[in-house]
Motif scaffolding. Structure first.
Motif, PDB file in Angstrom:
ATOM      1  N   SER A 173      22.880 -25.592  91.320  1.00 12.36           N
ATOM      2  CA  SER A 173      21.713 -26.165  91.974  1.00 12.36           C
ATOM      3  C   SER A 173      20.553 -25.191  91.852  1.00 12.36           C
ATOM      4  O   SER A 173      20.736 -24.055  91.418  1.00 12.36           O
ATOM      5  CB  SER A 173      22.022 -26.458  93.450  1.00 12.36           C
ATOM      6  OG  SER A 173      20.918 -27.075  94.075  1.00 12.36           O
ATOM      7  N   VAL A 174      19.362 -25.662  92.231  1.00 12.99           N
ATOM      8  CA  VAL A 174      18.172 -24.821  92.150  1.00 12.99           C
ATOM      9  C   VAL A 174      17.368 -24.944  93.434  1.00 12.99           C
ATOM     10  O   VAL A 174      17.081 -26.057  93.893  1.00 12.99           O
ATOM     11  CB  VAL A 174      17.275 -25.216  90.951  1.00 12.99           C
ATOM     12  CG1 VAL A 174      16.012 -24.361  90.924  1.00 12.99           C
ATOM     13  CG2 VAL A 174      18.042 -25.070  89.640  1.00 12.99           C
ATOM     14  N   ASP A 175      17.041 -23.813  94.021  1.00  8.50           N
ATOM     15  CA  ASP A 175      16.091 -23.771  95.126  1.00  8.50           C
ATOM     16  C   ASP A 175      14.747 -23.328  94.582  1.00  8.50           C
ATOM     17  O   ASP A 175      14.673 -22.675  93.531  1.00  8.50           O
ATOM     18  CB  ASP A 175      16.550 -22.782  96.205  1.00  8.50           C
ATOM     19  CG  ASP A 175      17.613 -23.376  97.113  1.00  8.50           C
ATOM     20  OD1 ASP A 175      17.741 -24.621  97.135  1.00  8.50           O
ATOM     21  OD2 ASP A 175      18.314 -22.607  97.786  1.00  8.50           O
ATOM     22  N   HIS A 176      13.687 -23.664  95.307  1.00  7.85           N
ATOM     23  CA  HIS A 176      12.357 -23.252  94.896  1.00  7.85           C
ATOM     24  C   HIS A 176      11.695 -22.450  96.009  1.00  7.85           C
ATOM     25  O   HIS A 176      11.784 -22.817  97.181  1.00  7.85           O
ATOM     26  CB  HIS A 176      11.494 -24.467  94.545  1.00  7.85           C
ATOM     27  CG  HIS A 176      11.956 -25.189  93.327  1.00  7.85           C
ATOM     28  ND1 HIS A 176      12.935 -26.166  93.365  1.00  7.85           N
ATOM     29  CD2 HIS A 176      11.603 -25.070  92.021  1.00  7.85           C
ATOM     30  CE1 HIS A 176      13.151 -26.622  92.149  1.00  7.85           C
ATOM     31  NE2 HIS A 176      12.352 -25.976  91.313  1.00  7.85           N
ATOM     32  N   VAL A 222       6.565 -24.445  88.545  1.00  6.62           N
ATOM     33  CA  VAL A 222       7.268 -23.225  88.146  1.00  6.62           C
ATOM     34  C   VAL A 222       6.633 -22.661  86.878  1.00  6.62           C
ATOM     35  O   VAL A 222       6.365 -21.464  86.770  1.00  6.62           O
ATOM     36  CB  VAL A 222       8.774 -23.498  87.934  1.00  6.62           C
ATOM     37  CG1 VAL A 222       9.442 -22.312  87.243  1.00  6.62           C
ATOM     38  CG2 VAL A 222       9.460 -23.780  89.270  1.00  6.62           C
ATOM     39  N   ALA A 223       6.368 -23.542  85.911  1.00  3.55           N
ATOM     40  CA  ALA A 223       5.750 -23.104  84.654  1.00  3.55           C
ATOM     41  C   ALA A 223       4.362 -22.519  84.880  1.00  3.55           C
ATOM     42  O   ALA A 223       3.935 -21.604  84.175  1.00  3.55           O
ATOM     43  CB  ALA A 223       5.671 -24.284  83.679  1.00  3.55           C
ATOM     44  N   GLY A 224       3.666 -23.034  85.895  1.00  2.72           N
ATOM     45  CA  GLY A 224       2.329 -22.547  86.199  1.00  2.72           C
ATOM     46  C   GLY A 224       2.306 -21.332  87.101  1.00  2.72           C
ATOM     47  O   GLY A 224       1.229 -20.819  87.416  1.00  2.72           O
ATOM     48  N   GLY A 225       3.481 -20.885  87.537  1.00  2.00           N
ATOM     49  CA  GLY A 225       3.555 -19.694  88.368  1.00  2.00           C
ATOM     50  C   GLY A 225       3.318 -19.932  89.844  1.00  2.00           C
ATOM     51  O   GLY A 225       3.224 -18.974  90.621  1.00  2.00           O
ATOM     52  N   TYR A 226       3.270 -21.202  90.267  1.00  2.00           N
ATOM     53  CA  TYR A 226       3.065 -21.500  91.680  1.00  2.00           C
ATOM     54  C   TYR A 226       4.370 -21.425  92.469  1.00  2.00           C
ATOM     55  O   TYR A 226       4.383 -21.056  93.648  1.00  2.00           O
ATOM     56  CB  TYR A 226       2.449 -22.890  91.845  1.00  2.00           C
ATOM     57  CG  TYR A 226       1.027 -22.978  91.356  1.00  2.00           C
ATOM     58  CD1 TYR A 226      -0.038 -22.716  92.209  1.00  2.00           C
ATOM     59  CD2 TYR A 226       0.743 -23.317  90.036  1.00  2.00           C
ATOM     60  CE1 TYR A 226      -1.343 -22.785  91.755  1.00  2.00           C
ATOM     61  CE2 TYR A 226      -0.554 -23.390  89.574  1.00  2.00           C
ATOM     62  CZ  TYR A 226      -1.597 -23.121  90.436  1.00  2.00           C
ATOM     63  OH  TYR A 226      -2.888 -23.178  89.975  1.00  2.00           O
ATOM     64  N   LEU A 227       5.463 -21.804  91.832  1.00  2.00           N
ATOM     65  CA  LEU A 227       6.780 -21.763  92.451  1.00  2.00           C
ATOM     66  C   LEU A 227       7.708 -20.877  91.632  1.00  2.00           C
ATOM     67  O   LEU A 227       7.473 -20.635  90.445  1.00  2.00           O
ATOM     68  CB  LEU A 227       7.391 -23.169  92.545  1.00  2.00           C
ATOM     69  CG  LEU A 227       6.640 -24.232  93.343  1.00  2.00           C
ATOM     70  CD1 LEU A 227       7.421 -25.543  93.316  1.00  2.00           C
ATOM     71  CD2 LEU A 227       6.380 -23.785  94.776  1.00  2.00           C
ATOM     72  N   ARG A 228       8.770 -20.443  92.261  1.00  2.84           N
ATOM     73  CA  ARG A 228       9.810 -19.661  91.589  1.00  2.84           C
ATOM     74  C   ARG A 228      11.126 -20.398  91.741  1.00  2.84           C
ATOM     75  O   ARG A 228      11.518 -20.779  92.851  1.00  2.84           O
ATOM     76  CB  ARG A 228       9.909 -18.266  92.229  1.00  2.84           C
ATOM     77  CG  ARG A 228      10.960 -17.356  91.577  1.00  2.84           C
ATOM     78  CD  ARG A 228      10.934 -15.974  92.216  1.00  2.84           C
ATOM     79  NE  ARG A 228      11.379 -15.966  93.597  1.00  2.84           N
ATOM     80  CZ  ARG A 228      10.552 -15.845  94.646  1.00  2.84           C
ATOM     81  NH1 ARG A 228       9.241 -15.761  94.471  1.00  2.84           N
ATOM     82  NH2 ARG A 228      11.033 -15.821  95.878  1.00  2.84           N
ATOM     83  N   ALA A 229      11.821 -20.640  90.626  1.00  2.00           N
ATOM     84  CA  ALA A 229      13.111 -21.330  90.646  1.00  2.00           C
ATOM     85  C   ALA A 229      14.229 -20.316  90.853  1.00  2.00           C
ATOM     86  O   ALA A 229      14.282 -19.299  90.161  1.00  2.00           O
ATOM     87  CB  ALA A 229      13.328 -22.098  89.350  1.00  2.00           C
ATOM     88  N   GLU A 230      15.103 -20.594  91.817  1.00  2.00           N
ATOM     89  CA  GLU A 230      16.209 -19.696  92.123  1.00  2.00           C
ATOM     90  C   GLU A 230      17.516 -20.470  91.997  1.00  2.00           C
ATOM     91  O   GLU A 230      17.794 -21.371  92.792  1.00  2.00           O
ATOM     92  CB  GLU A 230      16.050 -19.126  93.537  1.00  2.00           C
ATOM     93  CG  GLU A 230      14.745 -18.342  93.716  1.00  2.00           C
ATOM     94  CD  GLU A 230      14.535 -17.880  95.145  1.00  2.00           C
ATOM     95  OE1 GLU A 230      15.157 -18.474  96.061  1.00  2.00           O
ATOM     96  OE2 GLU A 230      13.740 -16.944  95.358  1.00  2.00           O
ATOM     97  N   LYS A 231      18.292 -20.137  90.981  1.00  2.00           N
ATOM     98  CA  LYS A 231      19.553 -20.843  90.737  1.00  2.00           C
ATOM     99  C   LYS A 231      20.607 -20.420  91.758  1.00  2.00           C
ATOM    100  O   LYS A 231      20.652 -19.274  92.196  1.00  2.00           O
ATOM    101  CB  LYS A 231      20.051 -20.560  89.325  1.00  2.00           C
ATOM    102  CG  LYS A 231      19.135 -21.106  88.236  1.00  2.00           C
ATOM    103  CD  LYS A 231      19.700 -20.834  86.848  1.00  2.00           C
ATOM    104  CE  LYS A 231      18.780 -21.402  85.773  1.00  2.00           C
ATOM    105  NZ  LYS A 231      19.302 -21.165  84.411  1.00  2.00           N
TER     106      LYS A 231
END
Length: 217
Positions: free
Chosen positions: A122-125, A104-113
């Motif tokens: 919870s968090v989805d990615h 997420v920090a590297g911009g590869y994934l996006r965290a969705e609360k």
């Protein structure tokens, strides 16, 4: 290999991502695969060694300079002695969560609360850099198929293909057609340090023994 700075566990997490399926379809199996990658990288760097089948830190003060790897190294330091196979699954979700945070920090994934049942946080990615993952997947297949000599393949690329094949992340027909090359890549992954071949085989065996469908993010 595409995205060279990424660690082996981070690459495995991205390689396991199937944009056509819902995320976290088999988080338990994915966690084991990611943990296997982290153990392999720590062993290759000489930070974990094999002591009669036990994964053993070589130095209490040694660090990998990577948050995910250092987190696992600290966990092994603070825990009772365990075999490599045990560490593939023991509290493996801790390593998976750390890898996801890193991606997420590297911009590869996006965290969705979100909230489960409207109450529990919870968090989805979601996959953010689709083209980077597609490039990683294609490059992994190229390493599997050749024709570049195995001897010129880096240990990390060799380990990536070996673990991905063990976890059924690569096309079955490709793996069947290149079984000998998979074996050669497995040997390459374990050839860079004393005792590493045994470690790689133990970790691969644990990944291949995990029940269920192919791991997906």
């Amino acid at each position: 290999m595409t995205d060279g700075p990424l660690s082996l566990p981070a690459r495995l997490c991205l390689l396991a991502w199937d944009s056509a399926c819902p995320p976290a379809a088999d988080a338990g199996r994915l966690a084991g695969l990611v943990r296997a990658g982290a153990l392999t990288e720590l062993a290759q760097r000489g930070l974990l060694i094999d002591d009669d089948g036990i994964a053993t830190p070589v130095d209490l003060d040694a660090r990998a300079g990577d948050a995910v790897l250092d987190g696992l190294l600290e966990l092994v330091h603070e825990s009772c002695p365990h075999s490599w196979r045990t560490w593939v699954t023991l509290r493996a979700r801790v390593t998976l969560d750390a890898v996801r945070e890193q991606l997420v920090a590297g911009g590869y994934l996006r965290a969705e609360k979100k909230r489960v049942l409207g109450v529990f946080p919870s968090v989805d990615h979601a996959l953010e850099r689709v083209t980077a993952v597609e490039a990683l997947r294609e490059e992994t297949r190229r390493i599997l198929r050749g024709p570049s000599p195995v001897a010129k393949t880096s240990w990390r690329d060799a380990a990536l293909v070996a673990l991905a094949a063990a976890a059924d992340l690569l096309p079955e027909q490709d793996v069947r057609a290149h079984e000998r090359r998979v074996e050669e890549l497995t040997e390459r992954a374990g050839a860079t340090a004393p005792g590493l071949r045994r470690i790689v085989r133990e970790v691969l065996g644990a990944v291949a023994a995990e029940p269920g469908a192919p791991a997906r993010a």
